[in-house]
Design a protein around this motif. Structure first.
Motif, short mmCIF file in Angstrom:
data_model
loop_
_atom_site.label_atom_id
_atom_site.label_comp_id
_atom_site.label_asym_id
_atom_site.label_seq_id
_atom_site.Cartn_x
_atom_site.Cartn_y
_atom_site.Cartn_z
N ARG A 182 -0.31 7.77 -2.27
CA ARG A 182 -0.81 8.17 -3.59
C ARG A 182 0.16 9.13 -4.29
O ARG A 182 0.27 9.15 -5.50
CB ARG A 182 -2.17 8.84 -3.41
CG ARG A 182 -3.12 8.69 -4.57
CD ARG A 182 -4.42 9.43 -4.29
NE ARG A 182 -5.17 8.92 -3.16
CZ ARG A 182 -5.97 7.85 -3.23
NH1 ARG A 182 -6.09 7.18 -4.34
NH2 ARG A 182 -6.64 7.43 -2.16
N HIS A 238 -7.32 1.70 -9.78
CA HIS A 238 -6.23 2.17 -8.92
C HIS A 238 -5.25 1.07 -8.55
O HIS A 238 -4.15 1.32 -8.10
CB HIS A 238 -6.76 2.80 -7.64
CG HIS A 238 -6.88 1.83 -6.50
ND1 HIS A 238 -6.10 1.88 -5.40
CD2 HIS A 238 -7.67 0.75 -6.34
CE1 HIS A 238 -6.42 0.90 -4.58
NE2 HIS A 238 -7.37 0.20 -5.13
N TRP A 289 6.78 -4.32 -16.26
CA TRP A 289 8.12 -4.38 -15.69
C TRP A 289 8.19 -5.50 -14.65
O TRP A 289 9.11 -6.30 -14.64
CB TRP A 289 8.45 -3.03 -15.05
CG TRP A 289 9.73 -3.03 -14.28
CD1 TRP A 289 10.99 -2.87 -14.78
CD2 TRP A 289 9.87 -3.21 -12.87
NE1 TRP A 289 11.91 -2.95 -13.76
CE2 TRP A 289 11.26 -3.14 -12.59
CE3 TRP A 289 8.98 -3.40 -11.82
CZ2 TRP A 289 11.76 -3.28 -11.29
CZ3 TRP A 289 9.47 -3.54 -10.53
CH2 TRP A 289 10.85 -3.47 -10.27
N VAL A 293 7.67 1.84 -6.00
CA VAL A 293 7.30 0.43 -6.12
C VAL A 293 8.46 -0.37 -6.73
O VAL A 293 8.84 -1.43 -6.24
CB VAL A 293 6.02 0.26 -6.96
CG1 VAL A 293 5.69 -1.21 -7.15
CG2 VAL A 293 4.86 0.99 -6.30
N ARG A 294 9.04 0.18 -7.79
CA ARG A 294 10.19 -0.48 -8.42
C ARG A 294 11.32 -0.68 -7.41
O ARG A 294 11.91 -1.75 -7.32
CB ARG A 294 10.73 0.37 -9.58
CG ARG A 294 10.00 0.16 -10.88
CD ARG A 294 10.58 1.12 -11.93
NE ARG A 294 9.49 1.78 -12.63
CZ ARG A 294 9.07 1.44 -13.84
NH1 ARG A 294 9.67 0.48 -14.49
NH2 ARG A 294 8.07 2.06 -14.40
N TYR A 314 10.64 -3.42 -4.85
CA TYR A 314 10.84 -4.74 -5.46
C TYR A 314 12.31 -5.01 -5.75
O TYR A 314 12.82 -6.11 -5.53
CB TYR A 314 10.01 -4.87 -6.74
CG TYR A 314 8.61 -5.39 -6.51
CD1 TYR A 314 8.38 -6.75 -6.33
CD2 TYR A 314 7.52 -4.53 -6.47
CE1 TYR A 314 7.09 -7.24 -6.12
CE2 TYR A 314 6.23 -5.01 -6.27
CZ TYR A 314 6.02 -6.37 -6.09
OH TYR A 314 4.76 -6.84 -5.88
N GLU A 315 13.02 -3.99 -6.27
CA GLU A 315 14.44 -4.17 -6.58
C GLU A 315 15.21 -4.59 -5.33
O GLU A 315 16.20 -5.31 -5.41
CB GLU A 315 15.05 -2.88 -7.15
CG GLU A 315 14.60 -2.52 -8.56
CD GLU A 315 15.25 -3.39 -9.65
OE1 GLU A 315 15.98 -4.34 -9.31
OE2 GLU A 315 15.00 -3.10 -10.84
N VAL A 343 0.88 -1.16 0.00
CA VAL A 343 0.00 0.00 0.00
C VAL A 343 0.92 1.21 0.00
O VAL A 343 1.67 1.43 0.96
CB VAL A 343 -0.93 0.03 1.23
CG1 VAL A 343 -1.99 1.10 1.06
CG2 VAL A 343 -1.58 -1.33 1.48
N VAL A 344 0.92 1.95 -1.11
CA VAL A 344 1.88 3.05 -1.27
C VAL A 344 1.15 4.39 -1.22
O VAL A 344 -0.02 4.50 -1.60
CB VAL A 344 2.67 2.93 -2.59
CG1 VAL A 344 3.45 1.63 -2.64
CG2 VAL A 344 1.75 3.03 -3.79
N ALA A 364 6.00 5.74 -9.38
CA ALA A 364 6.17 4.31 -9.67
C ALA A 364 7.57 3.85 -9.26
O ALA A 364 7.79 2.67 -9.01
CB ALA A 364 5.93 4.05 -11.15
N THR A 401 -0.76 -4.20 -5.40
CA THR A 401 -0.28 -2.89 -4.98
C THR A 401 -1.46 -1.92 -5.02
O THR A 401 -2.12 -1.79 -6.04
CB THR A 401 0.84 -2.38 -5.90
OG1 THR A 401 1.92 -3.31 -5.85
CG2 THR A 401 1.33 -1.02 -5.48
N ASN A 402 -1.72 -1.31 -3.90
CA ASN A 402 -2.79 -0.30 -3.80
C ASN A 402 -2.17 1.02 -3.43
O ASN A 402 -1.10 1.06 -2.83
CB ASN A 402 -3.80 -0.70 -2.71
CG ASN A 402 -4.49 -2.01 -3.04
OD1 ASN A 402 -5.47 -2.03 -3.74
ND2 ASN A 402 -3.95 -3.12 -2.55
N SER A 403 -2.85 2.11 -3.76
CA SER A 403 -2.37 3.41 -3.32
C SER A 403 -3.41 4.06 -2.43
O SER A 403 -4.60 3.73 -2.51
CB SER A 403 -2.06 4.30 -4.53
OG SER A 403 -3.21 4.44 -5.33
N LEU A 445 3.43 4.20 3.73
CA LEU A 445 3.74 2.92 3.08
C LEU A 445 3.54 1.72 4.01
O LEU A 445 3.97 1.75 5.16
CB LEU A 445 5.21 2.95 2.60
CG LEU A 445 5.77 1.66 2.00
CD1 LEU A 445 5.07 1.31 0.69
CD2 LEU A 445 7.28 1.80 1.77
#
Lengths: 308, 308
Positions: free
Chosen positions: A91, B304, B8, A98-99, A102-103, A88-89, A95, A121-123, A128
């Motif tokens: 708003r 979303h 991605w 998120v990358r 994960y990275e 949950v990121v 992006a 993934t929700n915003s 976070l």
């Protein structure tokens, strides 16, 4: 959270015949109809509680969120297979956040050959949140529970403790490989990973095993970070930090004496194994004072969490 | 979230030989070494986005958080076994909130005989977050994917659509039993559950199956709630609500013609099955206009979320 709530939950949650091991250990075990036991554990990290996003690299946050779950599987000596990732990121974040999260997970996933199996993934307008579920399987050598320690077993630990706040709480190595190696070659009666504090998690293992611990405090391996933190803050000794800081993600193991002697002699792991005492019949945590007396040791650590 | 991010992710995430089905379907499938396929899905609900905690009974929130995951398993025709529950609750809330959230899950868990296998509860200064992972198994009849629809298959749906906001988004029945019943007795080529909107989720199924859909809009079963909402708000027709509101948690099924005819005749489920069109070779969503012409239909719904 209060223990009344935990007890209520343990008594009330629905169960079924396929749930071989439920609430109260580091992970749960499900038996599939076609054979095969699936080990599952979930852990959630939140901005402002487990990390300060504004002060750290999101890749370290992503790595940690996966690593804490792998540490739970290690505590059961389960072999990790996959993880699902729920984010949950904020708003307003890009992006790239998120990358980067994960990275941070990918190298760890590759190291332990686990798949990222999915998630969502929700915003939102809040901070976070990362909630990861890791899945593993039981090897031919079986699993470790918290409940198997026997009086007379040696208390062994991997690595060293305290001061994880200085960075190790992000960069620790989940003891997955070490657990599999120990489980294949030695007898281990019980295990737990240290998330909330060496003394607190040891007390949990004792409670589950219905026994106590007699610690030799001189033997507790203290991290250089614990010494640094003790010097910097001045309110606790390095030993107190080691006993209560938590987020070391090392293993506490209950090992029968013969195997413990062999382990300490052979030191088969890349990380040191240390004996810090023994399990005893008398419940609670104790340490050896002068003249053969036992003094009670109050378990301390991070208690905000209701681990079920 | 933008589709660039999804792409991605699909390309970058680590995988392994035990991950039989990964990112891109309603759930992932893991093959255990000892046999048995484990189906896993995670879904997260957040206060202010998926519900307004101050305006609703927390038991309904707890129920929904489990139900949305069961709906994902239903979309695969997997048999649910267990769920893990990760909660992040506002620090100011009482233990009653946690109890109520769980109390909302228990009847649903009992109905589907699934175990609550564990999880963790954390507190913080942010709003409520519930992240649930549901685990199931593949039955002897195999599973449904999104990718199996073939041109010529009928598009069947369970139940009716639109206006879930008026209450059904909390109180819907995950179609677990229906999916198992259909999978045991009929041929179904592909399926998806409607979380984000009938047209949007149908478009996702089409994309995964590399085909298109020709809808008969007159046949779309419109919920009484969709009519009510259309009257109350006046900005969209009841049909538009049915096509785009989402959170109906009904199933869209791709069924070969013979089985579709039999299903529509026999109506074996407690909920009606309706044919709303057919899958076609031409990609995209279309509907029959006058004189045999096809008109394009833009998929719409709740976007979303980055479902992986």
């Amino acid at each position: 959270m209060e223990s009344a709530l935990i007890n209520w939950l343990r008594q009330r949650v629905p169960t079924n015949s396929q749930l071989v091991l439920g609430i109260g250990d580091d992970a749960a075990i499900l038996q599939l109809t076609d054979g095969g036991d699936c080990v599952v554990t979930s852990d959630t990290l939140t901005d402002t509680v487990d990390f300060e996003l504004c002060q750290c690299d999101p890749r370290r946050v992503g790595r940690k969120s996966l690593a804490v779950n792998l540490s739970d599987l290690a505590a059961m000596a389960a072999r990790p297979i996959a993880a699902t990732v729920a984010l949950v990121v904020p708003r307003t974040s890009s992006a790239d956040l998120v990358r980067d999260l994960y990275e941070g997970m990918f190298p760890l996933a590759e190291q332990f050959q686990i798949a990222i199996a999915g998630g969502d993934t929700n915003s939102w307008d809040g901070p976070l949140v990362l909630s990861i579920t890791a899945l593993g399987e039981v090897t031919e050598h079986g699993i470790w529970k918290r409940s198997g320690a026997q009086p007379g077993d040696a208390i062994l630990v991997t690595g060293c403790f305290g001061g994880s706040l200085l960075g190790r709480h992000f960069d620790f190595q989940p003891r997955v490989g070490e657990a599999l190696q120990l489980n294949a070659g030695y007898s281990v009666h019980a295990a737990i990973d240290v998330s909330d504090g060496l003394s607190l998690d040891l007390a949990r293992l004792c409670e589950a095993s219905q026994c106590g611990s007699l610690l030799e405090l001189d033997c507790v391996p203290i991290s250089p970070d614990a010494h640094r933190l003790a010097e910097r803050r001045g309110d606790k000794s390095a030993l107190e930090h080691a006993l209560s800081d938590g987020e070391d993600f090392e293993l506490i193991l209950a090992v029968p004496l013969d195997d413990a002697r062999r382990l300490l002699r052979e030191q088969p792991l890349d990380v040191p194994l240390t004996r810090i005492g023994q399990f005893i019949e008398q419940p609670g945590l104790w340490h050896a004072a002068g003249g053969g007396r036992r003094e009670r040791l109050e378990p301390s650590g991070y208690q905000h969490r209701l681990d079920t």
